[in-house]
Write a protein that holds these residues in place. Structure first.
Motif, PDB file in Angstrom:
ATOM      1  N   MET A 165       0.846  -1.194   0.000  1.00 16.51           N
ATOM      2  CA  MET A 165       0.000   0.000   0.000  1.00 16.51           C
ATOM      3  C   MET A 165       0.878   1.239   0.000  1.00 16.51           C
ATOM      4  N   PRO A 166       0.311   2.392  -0.276  1.00 15.29           N
ATOM      5  CA  PRO A 166       1.076   3.636  -0.110  1.00 15.29           C
ATOM      6  C   PRO A 166       1.448   3.820   1.366  1.00 15.29           C
ATOM      7  N   PRO A 167       2.523   4.550   1.665  1.00 13.68           N
ATOM      8  CA  PRO A 167       2.940   4.743   3.063  1.00 13.68           C
ATOM      9  C   PRO A 167       1.834   5.382   3.908  1.00 13.68           C
ATOM     10  N   TYR A 168       1.770   4.948   5.159  1.00 14.30           N
ATOM     11  CA  TYR A 168       0.843   5.559   6.107  1.00 14.30           C
ATOM     12  C   TYR A 168       1.492   6.814   6.674  1.00 14.30           C
ATOM     13  N   SER A 169       0.679   7.762   7.095  1.00  9.53           N
ATOM     14  CA  SER A 169       1.206   8.991   7.685  1.00  9.53           C
ATOM     15  C   SER A 169       1.256   8.907   9.211  1.00  9.53           C
ATOM     16  N   SER A 170       0.559   7.939   9.787  1.00  5.84           N
ATOM     17  CA  SER A 170       0.497   7.788  11.242  1.00  5.84           C
ATOM     18  C   SER A 170      -0.137   6.441  11.562  1.00  5.84           C
ATOM     19  N   SER A 171      -0.170   6.107  12.831  1.00  6.83           N
ATOM     20  CA  SER A 171      -0.858   4.879  13.232  1.00  6.83           C
ATOM     21  C   SER A 171      -2.360   4.973  12.986  1.00  6.83           C
ATOM     22  N   VAL A 172      -2.943   6.128  13.230  1.00  7.46           N
ATOM     23  CA  VAL A 172      -4.382   6.285  12.997  1.00  7.46           C
ATOM     24  C   VAL A 172      -4.694   6.163  11.506  1.00  7.46           C
ATOM     25  N   ASP A 173      -3.819   6.679  10.655  1.00  6.12           N
ATOM     26  CA  ASP A 173      -3.997   6.497   9.215  1.00  6.12           C
ATOM     27  C   ASP A 173      -3.986   5.008   8.872  1.00  6.12           C
ATOM     28  N   ALA A 174      -3.081   4.263   9.478  1.00  8.07           N
ATOM     29  CA  ALA A 174      -3.022   2.809   9.244  1.00  8.07           C
ATOM     30  C   ALA A 174      -4.310   2.139   9.719  1.00  8.07           C
ATOM     31  N   ILE A 175      -4.798   2.503  10.901  1.00  7.14           N
ATOM     32  CA  ILE A 175      -6.034   1.919  11.438  1.00  7.14           C
ATOM     33  C   ILE A 175      -7.198   2.198  10.494  1.00  7.14           C
ATOM     34  N   SER A 176      -7.221   3.372   9.899  1.00  9.07           N
ATOM     35  CA  SER A 176      -8.312   3.724   8.978  1.00  9.07           C
ATOM     36  C   SER A 176      -8.322   2.819   7.750  1.00  9.07           C
ATOM     37  N   LYS A 177      -7.214   2.157   7.502  1.00 10.78           N
ATOM     38  CA  LYS A 177      -7.091   1.281   6.339  1.00 10.78           C
ATOM     39  C   LYS A 177      -7.112  -0.203   6.718  1.00 10.78           C
ATOM     40  N   PHE A 178      -7.572  -0.503   7.930  1.00 13.01           N
ATOM     41  CA  PHE A 178      -7.826  -1.896   8.293  1.00 13.01           C
ATOM     42  C   PHE A 178      -9.004  -2.379   7.446  1.00 13.01           C
ATOM     43  N   PRO A 179      -9.147  -3.667   7.225  1.00 14.36           N
ATOM     44  CA  PRO A 179     -10.204  -4.143   6.326  1.00 14.36           C
ATOM     45  C   PRO A 179     -11.642  -3.876   6.773  1.00 14.36           C
ATOM     46  N   GLU A 180     -11.933  -4.010   8.084  1.00 14.69           N
ATOM     47  CA  GLU A 180     -13.313  -3.868   8.531  1.00 14.69           C
ATOM     48  C   GLU A 180     -13.473  -2.656   9.449  1.00 14.69           C
ATOM     49  N   THR A 181     -14.610  -1.983   9.314  1.00 20.55           N
ATOM     50  CA  THR A 181     -14.881  -0.825  10.164  1.00 20.55           C
ATOM     51  C   THR A 181     -14.950  -1.220  11.636  1.00 20.55           C
ATOM     52  N   ALA A 182     -15.490  -2.403  11.937  1.00 21.06           N
ATOM     53  CA  ALA A 182     -15.621  -2.850  13.325  1.00 21.06           C
ATOM     54  C   ALA A 182     -14.272  -3.184  13.952  1.00 21.06           C
ATOM     55  N   THR A 183     -13.248  -3.321  13.131  1.00 24.50           N
ATOM     56  CA  THR A 183     -11.900  -3.618  13.608  1.00 24.50           C
ATOM     57  C   THR A 183     -11.005  -2.382  13.572  1.00 24.50           C
ATOM     58  N   ALA A 184     -11.417  -1.351  12.870  1.00 25.42           N
ATOM     59  CA  ALA A 184     -10.620  -0.130  12.712  1.00 25.42           C
ATOM     60  C   ALA A 184     -10.749   0.748  13.961  1.00 25.42           C
ATOM     61  N   LEU A 185     -10.252   0.201  15.072  1.00 29.78           N
ATOM     62  CA  LEU A 185     -10.341   0.855  16.374  1.00 29.78           C
ATOM     63  C   LEU A 185      -9.003   0.748  17.087  1.00 29.78           C
ATOM     64  N   GLY A 186      -8.681   1.738  17.896  1.00 28.88           N
ATOM     65  CA  GLY A 186      -7.470   1.688  18.703  1.00 28.88           C
ATOM     66  C   GLY A 186      -7.710   2.345  20.046  1.00 28.88           C
ATOM     67  N   VAL A 187      -7.020   1.835  21.069  1.00 28.53           N
ATOM     68  CA  VAL A 187      -7.076   2.445  22.396  1.00 28.53           C
ATOM     69  C   VAL A 187      -5.664   2.586  22.939  1.00 28.53           C
ATOM     70  N   LYS A 188      -5.487   3.587  23.776  1.00 30.56           N
ATOM     71  CA  LYS A 188      -4.217   3.781  24.484  1.00 30.56           C
ATOM     72  C   LYS A 188      -4.499   4.602  25.726  1.00 30.56           C
ATOM     73  N   LEU A 189      -3.467   4.800  26.524  1.00 29.14           N
ATOM     74  CA  LEU A 189      -3.575   5.619  27.725  1.00 29.14           C
ATOM     75  C   LEU A 189      -2.859   6.941  27.499  1.00 29.14           C
ATOM     76  N   ASP A 190      -3.471   8.016  27.970  1.00 31.89           N
ATOM     77  CA  ASP A 190      -2.787   9.302  27.895  1.00 31.89           C
ATOM     78  C   ASP A 190      -1.863   9.449  29.110  1.00 31.89           C
ATOM     79  N   GLU A 191      -1.267  10.623  29.276  1.00 33.38           N
ATOM     80  CA  GLU A 191      -0.300  10.827  30.366  1.00 33.38           C
ATOM     81  C   GLU A 191      -0.929  10.686  31.756  1.00 33.38           C
ATOM     82  N   LYS A 192      -2.256  10.855  31.863  1.00 30.51           N
ATOM     83  CA  LYS A 192      -2.950  10.708  33.149  1.00 30.51           C
ATOM     84  C   LYS A 192      -3.626   9.340  33.280  1.00 30.51           C
TER      85      LYS A 192
END
Length: 175
Positions: free
Chosen positions: A88-115
């Motif tokens: 594929m063309p290069p991704y610009s970020s991890s969220v860009d990569a997630i947006s290009k996962f095959p299924e919408t129900a899988t195109a999700l990510g979670v993380k913790l912020d500084e707090k």
């Protein structure tokens, strides 16, 4: 889930997320009133580091996570190199990569912020996952080759055998 998020956060990876089945499966388990969580084949940790795209770095990170929580099937991937593997063309970020996962129900990510607040990214929205709908992301409707990848994954994953309330949309379906 919090222990997995906290362990991943401790690596201080750039633009990191835990994504895909880690989130989708939990949502579907709750919506199916399962008393126990279904087993996920792996915990997908992604990050974006264009400076070091060596696959060996990913393996080192997996080992660090295994030292923190040994019984977890970790899978760590630098999204700055995954476009090559996925042709594929290069991704610009991890969220860009997630947006290009095959299924919408899988195109999700979670993380913790500084707090240690849980942050969700859902570039295709959350409607499909919470309404138990499996649809291709827009990226996977653009070419015949990508549409075939989506179709193959739907067959291979066979999610309906675990979560019988989901509705799977096929590429030729009208939404």
């Amino acid at each position: 889930m919090m222990e997995i998020l906290e362990s991943t956060k401790s690596l201080n990876l750039p633009d990191w997320w835990i994504c895909a089945g880690f989130i989708r499966s939990k949502i579907w388990d709750v919506l199916h009133n399962f008393s126990e969580r279904t087993t996920v084949p792996d915990i997908d940790v992604i990050y974006f580091d264009p400076i070091n795209i060596d696959v060996l770095e990913e393996k080192k990170l997996e080992e660090k996570l295994k030292c923190l929580i040994p019984n977890i099937p970790w899978s760590v991937k630098n999204q700055a190199r995954m476009h090559v593997k996925s042709n594929m063309p290069p991704y610009s970020s991890s969220v860009d990569a997630i947006s290009k996962f095959p299924e919408t129900a899988t195109a999700l990510g979670v993380k913790l912020d500084e707090k240690n607040n849980v942050i969700l990214t859902a570039p295709c929205g959350i409607s499909d996952v919470i309404h138990l709908e499996v649809k291709p992301t827009p990226y996977f409707t653009e070419t015949k080759e990508r549409a075939q990848i989506y179709k193959d994954r739907i067959t291979k994953k066979n999610w309906k055998s675990t979560w019988n309330k989901i509705k799977v949309y096929h590429i030729n379906s009208h939404y």
